[in-house]
Design an enzyme around this catalytic site. Structure first.
Site, PDB file in Angstrom:
ATOM      1  N   GLY A  46     -95.262   4.004  -0.838  1.00  0.00           N
ATOM      2  CA  GLY A  46     -95.442   3.468  -2.184  1.00  0.00           C
ATOM      3  C   GLY A  46     -95.901   2.027  -2.111  1.00  0.00           C
ATOM      4  N   GLN A  51     -96.741  -6.578  -4.962  1.00  0.00           N
ATOM      5  CA  GLN A  51     -96.752  -6.835  -3.520  1.00  0.00           C
ATOM      6  C   GLN A  51     -98.096  -7.342  -3.011  1.00  0.00           C
ATOM      7  OE1 GLN A  51     -94.954  -2.785  -2.771  1.00  0.00           O
ATOM      8  NE2 GLN A  51     -94.063  -3.902  -1.075  1.00  0.00           N
ATOM      9  N   CYS A  92     -89.025  -1.605   3.008  1.00  0.00           N
ATOM     10  CA  CYS A  92     -90.004  -2.235   2.112  1.00  0.00           C
ATOM     11  C   CYS A  92     -91.071  -2.929   2.938  1.00  0.00           C
ATOM     12  CB  CYS A  92     -89.302  -3.243   1.206  1.00  0.00           C
ATOM     13  SG  CYS A  92     -90.427  -4.023   0.027  1.00  0.00           S
ATOM     14  N   LEU A  93     -92.326  -2.731   2.557  1.00  0.00           N
ATOM     15  CA  LEU A  93     -93.446  -3.367   3.264  1.00  0.00           C
ATOM     16  C   LEU A  93     -93.387  -4.890   3.145  1.00  0.00           C
ATOM     17  CD1 LEU A  93     -96.285  -0.930   2.135  1.00  0.00           C
ATOM     18  CD2 LEU A  93     -95.280  -1.103   4.434  1.00  0.00           C
ATOM     19  N   HIS A 134     -87.704   1.940  -6.682  1.00  0.00           N
ATOM     20  CA  HIS A 134     -88.010   0.821  -5.774  1.00  0.00           C
ATOM     21  C   HIS A 134     -89.265   0.076  -6.257  1.00  0.00           C
ATOM     22  CE1 HIS A 134     -88.469  -0.850  -1.506  1.00  0.00           C
ATOM     23  NE2 HIS A 134     -89.675  -1.044  -2.010  1.00  0.00           N
ATOM     24  N   GLU A 135     -90.293   0.837  -6.637  1.00  0.00           N
ATOM     25  CA  GLU A 135     -91.552   0.213  -7.076  1.00  0.00           C
ATOM     26  C   GLU A 135     -91.395  -0.456  -8.442  1.00  0.00           C
ATOM     27  OE1 GLU A 135     -93.339  -0.067  -4.723  1.00  0.00           O
ATOM     28  OE2 GLU A 135     -92.933   1.678  -3.484  1.00  0.00           O
ATOM     29  N   HIS A 138     -89.996  -3.796  -8.027  1.00  0.00           N
ATOM     30  CA  HIS A 138     -91.028  -4.781  -7.660  1.00  0.00           C
ATOM     31  C   HIS A 138     -91.723  -5.319  -8.904  1.00  0.00           C
ATOM     32  CE1 HIS A 138     -91.161  -4.851  -3.287  1.00  0.00           C
ATOM     33  NE2 HIS A 138     -91.338  -3.547  -3.180  1.00  0.00           N
TER      34      HIS A 138
HETATM   35  O1  GNR Z   1     -92.991   2.717   2.617  1.00  0.00           O
HETATM   36  C1  GNR Z   1     -91.945   2.652   1.967  1.00  0.00           C
HETATM   37  N1  GNR Z   1     -90.932   3.500   2.253  1.00  0.00           N
HETATM   38  C2  GNR Z   1     -89.820   3.671   1.451  1.00  0.00           C
HETATM   39  C3  GNR Z   1     -88.751   4.392   1.970  1.00  0.00           C
HETATM   40  C4  GNR Z   1     -87.628   4.612   1.214  1.00  0.00           C
HETATM   41  C5  GNR Z   1     -87.561   4.107  -0.065  1.00  0.00           C
HETATM   42  C6  GNR Z   1     -88.601   3.360  -0.590  1.00  0.00           C
HETATM   43  C7  GNR Z   1     -89.723   3.149   0.160  1.00  0.00           C
HETATM   44  S1  GNR Z   1     -91.039   2.251  -0.498  1.00  0.00           S
HETATM   45  C8  GNR Z   1     -91.775   1.600   0.933  1.00  0.00           C
HETATM   46  C9  GNR Z   1     -93.079   0.900   0.601  1.00  0.00           C
HETATM   47  C10 GNR Z   1     -92.806  -0.305  -0.272  1.00  0.00           C
HETATM   48  O2  GNR Z   1     -92.378  -1.346   0.123  1.00  0.00           O
HETATM   49  N2  GNR Z   1     -93.032  -0.143  -1.537  1.00  0.00           N
HETATM   50  O3  GNR Z   1     -92.769  -1.146  -2.392  1.00  0.00           O
HETATM   51 NI    NI Z   2     -91.199  -2.345  -1.454  1.00  0.00          NI
END
Ligand code: GNR
Ligand code: NI
Length: 173
Positions: A46, A51, A92-93, A134-135, A138
């Site tokens: 995601g 980001q 998270c990236l 999660h997104e 952000h």
């Molecule tokens: O790549 C991602 N893996 C992930 C794994 C478990 C829960 C959420 C994520 S999102 C993350 C990519 C990211 O940072 N998205 O904002």
């Molecule tokens: Ni993230």
């Protein structure tokens, strides 16, 4: 095809609250293409526009093994349908190298615009439900570590900043 650079913690720009997308423009469609390229290259499941330092309410997701089923959510909102959690490990990236199990509702109702600005509603469960939350965090300037205890969060911050200082100093050797 364009790769955008991903902001990393503790960059204060990750704290920006993104604005609603008001109209379908070439700029928005290009941003979506670039976000998909960036998400696939990272690689991540995601990505939120926040980001890549573009503060518009846009999310890209692809949970498929083959990396060929992109989902685009514009101005998404969610309603929690079930407070129970699947306790999925989250990374998270913007905080590479760390992951933590978080308590997140495991069933949500998502309402959003699609890439062509038609409205959709669907139920999400499991990893998809976690990823959308999660997104969405952000887009609201939040990171998954904000859900942890302050002790745990500070531990991650200290380790992350230390690891990056080491990385930067070895690059300049
Ligand atoms: O790549 C991602 N893996 C992930 C794994 C478990 C829960 C959420 C994520 S999102 C993350 C990519 C990211 O940072 N998205 O904002
Ligand atoms: Ni993230």
């Amino acid at each position: 095809m364009a790769l955008l650079s991903i902001l990393e913690y503790p960059d204060p720009r990750l704290r920006t609250v993104a604005s609603e997308v008001l109209s379908d423009t070439v700029v928005i469609q290009t941003l979506i293409d670039d976000m998909l390229d960036t998400m696939y290259a990272a690689p991540g499941i995601g990505l939120a526009a926040t980001q890549v330092n573009r503060h518009q309410r846009i999310i890209t997701i692809d949970l498929s093994e083959e990396r060929n089923s992109p989902h685009i959510l514009i101005n998404p909102t969610i309603k929690i349908l079930n407070q129970e959690s699947d306790n999925i490990s989250e990374g998270c990236l913007s905080i590479p190298g760390f992951s933590e199990i978080l308590h997140r509702p495991n069933r949500i109702l998502v309402t959003s615009l699609t890439r062509n600005f038609t409205q959709i509603s669907f139920e999400a469960t499991g990893l998809l439900a976690v990823c959308i939350q999660h997104e969405l965090d952000h887009l609201n300037g939040k990171l998954y570590i904000d859900h942890l205890s302050s002790i745990k969060r500070n531990e991650i911050k200290t380790e992350f900043v230390k690891a990056h200082k080491l990385q930067n100093s070895s690059q300049s050797l």
